[in-house]
Design a protein around this motif. Structure first.
Motif, PDB file in Angstrom:
ATOM      1  N   GLU A 344       0.805  -1.220   0.000  1.00 57.29           N
ATOM      2  CA  GLU A 344       0.000   0.000   0.000  1.00 57.29           C
ATOM      3  C   GLU A 344       0.840   1.273   0.000  1.00 57.29           C
ATOM      4  O   GLU A 344       0.290   2.363   0.068  1.00 57.29           O
ATOM      5  CB  GLU A 344      -0.929   0.013   1.219  1.00 57.29           C
ATOM      6  CG  GLU A 344      -1.934  -1.122   1.214  1.00 57.29           C
ATOM      7  CD  GLU A 344      -2.862  -1.052   2.416  1.00 57.29           C
ATOM      8  OE1 GLU A 344      -2.617  -0.179   3.268  1.00 57.29           O
ATOM      9  OE2 GLU A 344      -3.808  -1.855   2.469  1.00 57.29           O
ATOM     10  N   ARG A 345       2.156   1.149  -0.017  1.00 57.48           N
ATOM     11  CA  ARG A 345       3.009   2.335   0.032  1.00 57.48           C
ATOM     12  C   ARG A 345       4.012   2.303  -1.112  1.00 57.48           C
ATOM     13  O   ARG A 345       4.288   1.250  -1.689  1.00 57.48           O
ATOM     14  CB  ARG A 345       3.764   2.406   1.372  1.00 57.48           C
ATOM     15  CG  ARG A 345       2.878   2.721   2.556  1.00 57.48           C
ATOM     16  CD  ARG A 345       3.702   2.719   3.840  1.00 57.48           C
ATOM     17  NE  ARG A 345       2.914   3.111   4.974  1.00 57.48           N
ATOM     18  CZ  ARG A 345       2.741   4.359   5.377  1.00 57.48           C
ATOM     19  NH1 ARG A 345       3.297   5.350   4.704  1.00 57.48           N
ATOM     20  NH2 ARG A 345       1.987   4.635   6.430  1.00 57.48           N
ATOM     21  N   SER A 346       4.561   3.480  -1.336  1.00 59.14           N
ATOM     22  CA  SER A 346       5.639   3.630  -2.320  1.00 59.14           C
ATOM     23  C   SER A 346       6.514   4.796  -1.885  1.00 59.14           C
ATOM     24  O   SER A 346       6.089   5.622  -1.059  1.00 59.14           O
ATOM     25  CB  SER A 346       5.063   3.891  -3.718  1.00 59.14           C
ATOM     26  OG  SER A 346       4.300   5.079  -3.704  1.00 59.14           O
ATOM     27  N   THR A 390      -0.102   3.572  -3.526  1.00 60.53           N
ATOM     28  CA  THR A 390       0.637   2.418  -4.023  1.00 60.53           C
ATOM     29  C   THR A 390       1.530   2.847  -5.175  1.00 60.53           C
ATOM     30  O   THR A 390       1.436   3.963  -5.688  1.00 60.53           O
ATOM     31  CB  THR A 390      -0.327   1.332  -4.505  1.00 60.53           C
ATOM     32  OG1 THR A 390      -1.086   1.858  -5.614  1.00 60.53           O
ATOM     33  CG2 THR A 390      -1.289   0.917  -3.388  1.00 60.53           C
ATOM     34  N   ARG A 391       2.409   1.935  -5.578  1.00 57.41           N
ATOM     35  CA  ARG A 391       3.327   2.285  -6.680  1.00 57.41           C
ATOM     36  C   ARG A 391       2.564   2.606  -7.961  1.00 57.41           C
ATOM     37  O   ARG A 391       2.907   3.564  -8.668  1.00 57.41           O
ATOM     38  CB  ARG A 391       4.288   1.115  -6.925  1.00 57.41           C
ATOM     39  CG  ARG A 391       5.348   1.448  -7.976  1.00 57.41           C
ATOM     40  CD  ARG A 391       6.291   0.283  -8.212  1.00 57.41           C
ATOM     41  NE  ARG A 391       7.285   0.663  -9.191  1.00 57.41           N
ATOM     42  CZ  ARG A 391       7.095   0.655 -10.522  1.00 57.41           C
ATOM     43  NH1 ARG A 391       5.924   0.284 -11.002  1.00 57.41           N
ATOM     44  NH2 ARG A 391       8.073   1.009 -11.342  1.00 57.41           N
ATOM     45  N   ALA A 392       1.528   1.814  -8.240  1.00 57.15           N
ATOM     46  CA  ALA A 392       0.744   2.080  -9.458  1.00 57.15           C
ATOM     47  C   ALA A 392       0.079   3.435  -9.390  1.00 57.15           C
ATOM     48  O   ALA A 392       0.043   4.189 -10.380  1.00 57.15           O
ATOM     49  CB  ALA A 392      -0.290   0.981  -9.655  1.00 57.15           C
ATOM     50  N   ARG A 398       2.439  10.605 -11.215  1.00 57.08           N
ATOM     51  CA  ARG A 398       3.594  11.181 -11.926  1.00 57.08           C
ATOM     52  C   ARG A 398       3.249  11.425 -13.405  1.00 57.08           C
ATOM     53  O   ARG A 398       3.535  12.506 -13.961  1.00 57.08           O
ATOM     54  CB  ARG A 398       4.781  10.215 -11.820  1.00 57.08           C
ATOM     55  CG  ARG A 398       6.039  10.698 -12.546  1.00 57.08           C
ATOM     56  CD  ARG A 398       7.015   9.560 -12.749  1.00 57.08           C
ATOM     57  NE  ARG A 398       6.443   8.572 -13.684  1.00 57.08           N
ATOM     58  CZ  ARG A 398       7.022   7.410 -13.959  1.00 57.08           C
ATOM     59  NH1 ARG A 398       8.157   7.064 -13.362  1.00 57.08           N
ATOM     60  NH2 ARG A 398       6.462   6.573 -14.818  1.00 57.08           N
ATOM     61  N   ASP A 399       2.609  10.442 -14.042  1.00 58.56           N
ATOM     62  CA  ASP A 399       2.251  10.592 -15.454  1.00 58.56           C
ATOM     63  C   ASP A 399       1.219  11.703 -15.651  1.00 58.56           C
ATOM     64  O   ASP A 399       1.255  12.446 -16.643  1.00 58.56           O
ATOM     65  CB  ASP A 399       1.719   9.272 -15.997  1.00 58.56           C
ATOM     66  CG  ASP A 399       2.806   8.206 -16.067  1.00 58.56           C
ATOM     67  OD1 ASP A 399       3.993   8.574 -15.964  1.00 58.56           O
ATOM     68  OD2 ASP A 399       2.467   7.016 -16.213  1.00 58.56           O
ATOM     69  N   ALA A 400       0.265  11.799 -14.712  1.00 55.54           N
ATOM     70  CA  ALA A 400      -0.735  12.871 -14.819  1.00 55.54           C
ATOM     71  C   ALA A 400      -0.068  14.233 -14.738  1.00 55.54           C
ATOM     72  O   ALA A 400      -0.448  15.180 -15.444  1.00 55.54           O
ATOM     73  CB  ALA A 400      -1.783  12.711 -13.724  1.00 55.54           C
TER      74      ALA A 400
END
Length: 1736
Positions: A344-346, A390-392, A398-400
């Protein structure tokens, strides 16, 4: 005719096919109504019984003659297979990518560079009607531009199509066309800026996809603004729906936007090293597709181009580097590593290299960015929660962020481009170019495809309405009943998408919900539309998709990510971090109130097709869908307010293969882009439309003789149609056109081909019968000859015996002797006759010769005695005449000396007395002036003292009044105090007292006010008087300065007079020298006369006079008639004497006329001096007596001559001596002529000096008058000083004025005395000169009496003064009209006159004068050429004169190379002192400029005639036939009687030729100009042929060759074969030959390659591909034959250029041609108004 009746044997139909969509089949058996099968044979030979429905028969195929048409609407059968086949034939076989379909231009992507977009093509389409040329994107652009200029209405060009179909390129070419044809000279960089916006938007908005290497991933509407002169002044751009997801994701074999790869390719450049970039393979955002390089594309070079276009738009280095920083930051952001910490983390490492670079470039806080990329903040009503992602989720965040940054950057760049393209002032009109995505359907369709297809639905609706409107207008214009046409209306689909509770509104509503999902939204769609709306469907096998029935096809959309893409959200914390950036560009992107990124000024109120209720919620309006809907609505309103033009781009195959045609893909796109809908609408009514002229020309073969006898062609067409087509519903007659239903044109073509086929059969029958009969007769004749030979041989063999041979031999011998006897007898008779004739002839000639000798002997004796008597008389007369002249001259000299001395003495005494008296008077006046000045000074002092006293008195009075006022005020105060103390006790008394006091005070105040007023008035009066005195002092000062200025001017004038007097004295000193020269000339003259006393010279001179008088008085025609032919022949033995004398006679007449004019001038001058020479009248009378005696002598001579002329035998005796006497006469005349010239020059000089003295004297007298007036004015000024000063002038001013007056008066008196003395001397000199002029004029008159035919000798110069240069240029260059000059004038006369003036300046050795004249001459020629830059005659005239002027400068330069052809006299006229080679170069450059302008004017005049005359006009009547042209009608199809013909071209050429000849243009220059014109004719005709497929036919080739022959005949008629003009027509001639030659076999291909040497490979292939048969009997050029020719031509090394450069100019050369005209013989016509010039 019923449609079913056309299904007959040999007709062809289209049947469906799985591979090719449609395939062709030929009917093998006639179809009968009710049959269930159609018997057909496929193209591969397969026979087939095709099942048919009688109500829906398969579509018929068009005749081959209609296949390959420029416009699909010209097809007789309009349906999908016909359209598909026509496009395939044009694209694959003819290599033509453009085709009209009504108002649509269909553009098929060739996937190959074609040479059809150069500037030459642009100029070829500029100004042409849309139907006149082959279909082209430039034709659509020209139509839009023309309609905008003609109707003052805004235009739009809508370019649509699939990705990879060529939309971007087509839009780019339209903008390039507008920039080229509307170039502004005042603001030339605007067009370049507009074009420069394309590379920038392509770099940041285009990317490689699987379908296209340069696919536009956004929609663009570019509005190009024009001013009132329809020149580009600016532009504006709107963008739609940028594909932001491509920034962070690319599919396989695709790339990100080009700018990223350009940046990576330039990473090693010094200016980009701080961005810390590498290759594209190093970044996640650029390597996802696995393809970072495009074959044939250099990203580094494209980066340089992008930077250049940025700079061209004014976006300099700082702006560019800021943009590149943002782009590099996006790439580094994509490489930031996000690691998973549990499920649940990144997290992101703070030492991440790319994160640090990203924060460094954008100047951000690295810690915050690392934290909030992995966390999100949730704000509730009660608390704020920070939740890890989460990483996803972090990767998506980041992409947004990357997408958001790139989206803002893209909008920012577009905004800056719009700012760079903004313009001051007001736009008049505009043309919008819409480059937008076409209808898209993929295996997986998402939100982007939904928006794209929604936009295409709106555009299709607008397109349908526009097509429907045009059809209605066409019918109404032609007065044809309008029937409602059913067409597809896609308004229900648009309502499904955008109406209330439609798909978009439900999507926006779901986006408002915090927990809204794609599934919930899809379920709402199912609930609202499934089974309720026929256009919405639910897939059977899927619960995550929905289907919409669009106008083109059904499309299944997958609902995944619809909400996310519609929201387009980024976490607020990340936005706040970016707002805090110290990098201004990044911080500005995310401000709360950003500036509008795409400003677009529009005064149009937006109204959607159906009212849409908008939610008041702000977030709903900010979704991608709502923004796209509003921008689309604005676009539709803009398009509806303009006139639209449609370009539909088609992708022929998915493999990007050049000229490969995939029928399935093309058919799919045709359905999607609305082309077939246009065809369907047209086919429902009357699709085929012919003008009456076209119909008559095409189908006149079907008309009877009775019908053709009618004069009205329109009526003929109606009668023929009513006879051929019985069903009146199958056609309609309009005002200018005939409208046919589908299939009727094919039926008419069938009737025409049948008629031609029957005619061909009849011709073949007759020809074959004739050939067989001819063959039979030839065989029969041969058989008869053979029979005769054999029968003759047989009879000979039977008849020959020994007896017959002997008899034959004896007969021959008898014939021989008989014939010899007869010939000898005849010869003897002829001999005797010849001898007799010779004897009589010789006797006659001998007697004639004897008589002639006897006559000559007698004539010699008579001449001897006559000459002796005449010589004695002549000598006595001359001796007596000379003595008289000597005596009279000496007497005159003595008398003149005495008179001069007496006059000088009297004049001196008179002038001395006058000067003494004037001097005494001047001294008296000066003394009076001094006394007056002293009086004035005394008065001034007294007035000043009075004024001072008066001023002191007034001041004392004022002080007294002020003291009294103060005392009164003090008394008033004391009284007031007392009154206040006693108010209570004595109220009543105080009232009385106060009243009295109040009255007293008022009186005192009134008195004080009166005194003050008086004081003020006196003060004002004094001030006014002071001001008046000051003004008078200023006036006196000004008069003083004026006097000083006038005195200085007088000094200058007197200095000038002194200089002139010195010059006159110098000239007077030269007079003795001139007198000596005159005496020498007189002595020389006496010597000559003494030598003439010799007997031989006297005899010759007298004989010359006698012969001259004889020739004047005798009738030459009578003498010539009486002389025998032999005498005339003998007379001409000594060098053609008769003709020489005739030439001499004409020359003497010219000299006499010239001498008479000179004589008149001198007589006028002498008459002006007659009043001064009365005392010489006695001497003149004496001379008159002498002249009378001389006349008596001459009368005696004439009597003697008349006696001699009575004897005709004298003339033959003189024939030998005439030539000698003429030569001696010429020698004597030359000597006398030289003497008279010198005497006249002396007299002219003396006359000029006399005139100068007169003018000097007049100036001196005028100066004396001025001096006298000056004295009087000084007296008046002194009197004015006395009246005005009144004692207020200062003493110093008086002293200065007085001293100045004294000095000036003394100086003027002295100078006057000197001037008077000099004037006396001048008078004496003038008298002497007058006497000398008198004597000279007498001697000249005597010379005139003796030599009447003698003329003045000139040396070829024009004397002028420097101040006359402007008059020369004005009269000779600026005001000169060619038409009034060229008649009866030598070529280049103005140039020769100019050069004669140059020679005069060179003769004077005056460099400044020569330089000034050359400069003003060149400037004058430039000015007249500039003022008449469009006047052909003026340019021709000054080209000729500039050329002659240049040749004169060369011919007389003194250089050996130019002097070879000169005569000795011309070599003497060469320039002596200056080298004018620099001016020759300037003149040569000027001549080249004039020649180029001259060529441009000729080209502009003849250019409109070339295409109508060379291509469209039928020189050979009746061999061409018109074809249907469809919606776009040719302008030439109208029966225009004013159109240009071949005769118009020839007449224009003849006008050019005659004008050039009249203006004396050199023959070599004329040939060069004709060659240039013929090149233009050939180039324009050939270029038009390349761009007009309808002209590429065999018959048109015949027409062209006929027109070329006319041009060649014109060259031959004008004797211009050596100009090489014929060779310039060789490419056109070969093109015409290529149209006519057979094009089938290998030998034909070889012959074409060998013959067409002047055409390039591209041009040959273009003509072969464009070849269009006119009739069914002609065959098309097969693609295999074209490939065969192309393979043979591959070895050629020629330029792959289709169009000839019509602007090409051959190098001009100016040959040196020396002038044959002698400068000394040139005369200036009076029409030139150059009377102030003097021939020298």
């Amino acid at each position: 005719m019923a449609l079913a009746e056309l299904y007959t044997q040999y007709n062809r139909v289209w049947i469906p096919d799985n591979e090719e969509v449609w395939q062709s089949a030929e009917i093998t058996k006639n179809y009968k109504t009710g049959d269930c099968f159609l018997h057909v044979q496929l193209e591969d030979g397969t026979e087939l019984n095709y099942p048919v429905d009688p109500a829906a028969l398969p579509p018929l195929r068009n005749p081959d003659i209609l296949v390959g048409e420029n416009d699909l609407t010209a097809l007789s059968y309009l349906h999908e297979p016909a359209v598909l086949h026509n496009l395939k034939v044009r694209f694959v076989e003819s290599k033509l990518i453009y085709t009209y379909s009504g108002i649509i231009l269909v553009a098929i992507n060739p996937y190959k560079q074609l040479p059809i977009y150069g500037d030459a093509i642009i100029h070829a389409y500029s100004g042409q009607n849309m139907g006149d040329m082959d279909p082209h994107i430039f034709a659509v652009a020209e139509e839009a531009y023309k309609q905008m200029a003609r109707n003052n209405k805004n235009q739009s060009i809508i370019v649509s199509g699939e990705s990879g179909a060529g939309k971007t390129v087509s839009a780019r070419y339209t903008m390039r066309y507008f920039a080229t044809v509307s170039k502004s000279s005042s603001n030339a960089d605007v067009e370049d800026k507009v074009l420069a916006s394309n590379p920038i938007t392509e770099a940041v908005g285009n990317a490689k996809t699987t379908r296209n290497d340069n696919s536009s991933r956004f929609g663009k509407y570019t509005e190009i603004s024009f001013d009132q002169s329809y020149q580009i002044i600016g532009a504006n751009m709107r963008t739609y729906l940028l594909e932001k997801s491509r920034v962070v994701f690319q599919s396989e074999n695709e790339r990100n936007y080009h700018i990223f790869y350009q940046l990576c390719a330039s990473a090693m450049q010094p200016e980009f090293k701080h961005l810390k970039l590498g290759s594209a393979e190093e970044f996640n955002y650029t390597r996802m597709g696995g393809s970072t390089v495009i074959e044939g594309v250099d990203d580094r070079a494209n980066m340089v181009e992008t930077q250049k276009t940025f700079a061209l738009l004014g976006l300099k280095g700082d702006f560019q580097m800021d943009v590149f920083k943002m782009l590099a930051a996006i790439l580094h952001l994509g490489n930031v590593e996000i690691t998973a910490v549990g499920d649940e983390r990144s997290s992101i490492s703070l030492e991440d290299k790319h994160l640090n670079i990203f924060c460094e470039l954008l100047d951000l806080n690295c810690d915050k960015m690392a934290q909030w990329l992995c966390h999100r903040k949730i704000i509730t009503t009660s608390e704020t929660v920070i939740k890890p992602m989460t990483r996803a989720q972090a990767v998506n965040a980041r992409d947004a962020l990357a997408k958001k940054i790139y989206s803002h950057l893209f909008d920012f760049i577009v905004e800056r481009i719009n700012q760079a393209l903004q313009f001051p002032g007001k736009q008049h009109t505009f043309i919008g170019v819409l480059d937008i995505y076409g209808f898209e359907t993929f295996d997986v369709n998402s939100f982007e495809q939904f928006c794209i297809n929604y936009a295409n639905e709106k555009l299709q609706q607008q397109f349908n309405l526009h097509v429907f409107k045009l059809e209605q207008e066409e019918y109404m214009k032609e007065d044809i009943p309008w029937t409602l046409i059913d067409f597809y209306d896609n308004q229900p689909v648009i309502d499904l998408i955008e109406a209330k509770m439609g798909i978009l509104e439900l999507l926006d509503e779901e986006c408002l919900l915090p927990h809204g999902t794609d599934g919930n939204w899809l379920q709402k769609l199912y609930n609202n539309f499934v089974n309720k709306n026929v256009l919405f469907e639910k897939p059977r096998m899927s619960n995550t998709s929905f289907i919409v029935q669009h106008f083109a096809d059904k499309v299944e959309y997958k609902c995944e990510a619809f909400l996310e893409k519609n929201r387009d959200t980024v976490h607020e914390v990340l936005i706040e971090i970016l707002k805090e950036s110290k990098f201004h560009l990044c911080a500005n992107f995310f401000q709360d109130n950003p500036v509008s990124v795409s400003p677009f000024s529009s005064s149009i109120n937006i109204k959607s097709a159906r009212p849409v209720l908008k939610s008041p919620n702000k977030q709903l309006r900010m979704t991608v869908g709502s923004k796209f809907r509003s921008s689309l609505s604005l676009l539709m309103v803009t398009l509806n307010a303009t006139t639209p033009h449609y370009v539909r781009c088609i992708k022929p195959n998915d493999e990007k293969l050049p000229f490969e045609f995939d029928s399935k893909r093309v058919a799919q796109q045709l359905r999607a882009c609305g082309v077939l809908e246009t065809i369907r609408i047209s086919a429902q009514s009357y699709p085929s439309r012919w003008t009456y002229i076209e119909f008559f020309s095409r189908y006149s073969i079907l008309m009877t003789q009775q019908e053709l006898s009618i004069n009205d062609k329109k009526q003929i067409c109606k009668i023929v149609l009513q006879r051929l087509i019985q069903d009146r519903n199958q056609y309609q007659f309009g005002r200018t056109k005939i409208f046919f239903r589908a299939g009727q044109v094919a039926y008419l073509e069938k009737l025409r081909s049948d008629k031609l086929r029957h005619a061909c059969i009849m011709i073949q029958k007759s020809v074959r019968g004739w050939l067989h009969r001819k063959k039979f007769l030839r065989v029969k004749q041969a058989a008869i000859i053979i029979q005769q030979y054999f029968r003759g041989q047989r009879t000979v063999r039977q008849a020959i015996t020994a007896r017959t041979l002997k008899q034959t031999w004896a007969a021959i011998i008898i014939q021989k002797y008989c014939r010899g006897y007869l010939v000898r007898r005849l010869c003897q008779l002829i001999h005797v006759a010849a001898v007799t004739i010779q004897a009589y002839t010789r006797g006659f000639l001998a007697r004639k010769k004897y008589r002639k000798m006897l006559e000559e002997h007698k004539a010699v004796i008579l001449q001897k005695y006559a000459r002796a008597w005449l010589a004695r008389r002549r000598f006595q007369n001359i001796r007596r005449f000379v003595l008289n002249i000597q005596l009279s001259y000496r007497v005159q000299q003595l008398q003149k000396k005495m008179e001069e001395q007496n006059r000088e003495n009297h004049g001196l005494l008179e002038r001395l007395t006058n000067l003494a008296s004037t001097h005494m008077n001047d001294m008296d006046t000066i003394q009076k002036l001094e006394l007056d000045l002293e009086k004035l000074t005394a008065q001034k002092r007294t007035y000043e003292e009075k004024w001072k006293k008066y001023r002191e008195d007034s001041e004392q009075k004022i002080l007294k009044l002020e003291n009294q006022n103060k005392e009164l005020q003090e008394q008033k105060e004391t009284l007031e105090i007392k009154l206040q103390e006693k108010t209570e006790e004595m109220k009543e008394k105080m009232d009385d007292l106060t009243k009295q006091l109040f009255n007293d005070v008022q009186k005192e105040e009134n008195q004080r006010m009166i005194l003050e007023k008086n004081f003020q008035n006196q003060k004002q009066d004094y001030e006014k008087e002071i001001e008046l005195f000051k003004g008078e002092i200023k006036i006196l000062k000004e008069e003083k300065t004026q006097l000083q200025h006038q005195i200085q001017q007088e000094i200058v004038i007197q200095d000038g007079l002194k200089m002139e007097i010195e010059q006159l004295t110098k000239q007077a000193q030269k007079i003795p020298e001139l007198q000596k020269e005159i005496e020498l000339l007189q002595t020389q003259k006496l010597d000559v006369e003494k030598q003439a006393q010799s007997q031989k010279r006297e005899l010759r001179e007298k004989m010359s006079e006698v012969t001259k008088q004889l020739l004047e008085s005798y009738d030459f025609e009578d003498v010539r008639s009486r002389l025998s032919r032999e005498d005339l022949e003998h007379l001409n033995e000594d060098g053609e004497l008769w003709f020489a004398y005739e030439g001499l006679k004409k020359a003497t007449r010219v000299l006499e006329s010239h001498f008479q004019s000179q004589k008149k001038i001198y007589e006028k001058e002498i008459e002006g001096l007659n009043f001064k020479v009365e005392h010489l009248s006695q001497d003149i009378n004496h001379l008159q007596k002498l002249f009378r005696e001389e006349n008596d002598i001459n009368d005696g001579i004439r009597l003697e001559v008349s006696r001699l002329t009575s004897e005709n035998l004298v003339i033959p005796d003189l024939k030998r001596q005439v030539s000698e006497l003429e030569n001696q006469k010429l020698d004597l005349e030359n000597r006398l002529q030289e003497q008279t010239i010198t005497l006249k020059e002396m007299s002219n000089q003396l006359h000029y000096e006399l005139e100068g003295d007169r003018t000097q004297r007049r100036t001196n007298e005028a100066q004396n008058e001025v001096d006298i007036k000056e004295k009087e004015r000084l007296k008046v000024t002194t009197q004015e000083i006395e009246g005005l000063s009144n004692g207020f002038m200062q003493d110093e001013i008086q002293d200065e004025v007085q001293s100045k007056i004294k000095q000036e008066t003394t100086r003027l008196t002295v100078e006057n005395m000197d001037l008077e003395e000099k004037l006396d001397m001048k008078d004496r000199i003038i008298k002497k000169l007058e006497d000398q002029i008198k004597t000279l004029t007498k001697t000249i008159e005597k010379a005139e009496a003796h030599v009447p035919t003698l003329s003045k000798e000139y040396i070829g110069m024009m004397e002028y003064k420097k101040e006359d240069e402007e008059r020369i240029i004005q009269n000779l260059i600026l005001d000169l009209k060619p038409r009034g000059v060229v008649v009866n004038m030598i070529p280049g006369l103005p140039a020769h006159i100019l050069f004669m003036c140059v020679r005069y300046a060179d003769y004077l050795n005056d460099a400044d004068m020569l330089k000034s004249f050359m400069n003003v001459t060149i400037d004058g020629i430039k000015q007249v050429v500039k003022e008449h830059s469009e006047d052909f005659e003026m340019l021709s005239f000054w080209l000729s004169n500039t050329y002659y002027f240049l040749n004169c400068l060369k011919q007389y330069s003194g250089e050996e190379g130019f002097m070879k052809c000169n005569t000795p006299r011309q070599n003497k006229n060469c320039l002596k002192h200056f080298d004018l080679s620099e001016y020759r170069q300037i003149l040569s450059d000027l001549a080249i400029r004039i020649y180029h302008q001259f060529i441009i004017v000729m080209e502009n005049n003849i250019q409109p005639m070339i295409v109508p005359g060379m291509l469209e006009y039928e020189s050979l009547q009746g061999i061409s036939g018109l074809k249907p042209t469809g919606f776009r009608k040719r302008s030439s199809s109208i029966d225009d009687t004013d159109t240009y013909t071949m005769t118009s071209i020839l007449q224009q050429l003849s006008y050019f030729y005659s004008t050039m000849c009249q203006n004396g243009l050199d023959s070599e220059l004329l040939k060069q100009a004709v060659k240039q014109l013929f090149f233009l004719i050939g180039a324009i005709t050939l270029n038009s042929l390349f761009l007009r497929k309808d002209m590429c036919s065999c018959r048109k080739g015949m027409q062209i060759r006929c027109n070329i022959s006319y041009l060649e005949e014109w060259l031959k008629d004008k004797n211009l074969q050596s100009s090489n003009a014929k060779e310039t027509l060789e490419p056109l001639s070969q093109a015409a030959w290529l149209l006519q030659v057979k094009k089938i076999t290998d030998d034909d291909a070889k012959e074409i390659c060998e013959h067409c040497t002047s055409l390039s490979t591209v041009q040959i292939v273009k003509i072969l591909n464009s070849y269009t048969p006119i009739d069914d009997f002609e065959k098309r050029v097969t693609p295999s034959f074209v490939r065969k020719v192309q393979a043979m031509l591959n070895s050629r090394e020629d330029v792959p250029q289709l169009m000839l450069d019509t602007k090409y100019l051959f190098q001009v050369t100016f040959p040196f041609t020396p002038s044959p005209h002698a400068l000394e013989m040139i005369q200036v016509p009076s029409s030139f108004k150059l009377g102030f010039l003097t021939r020298v």
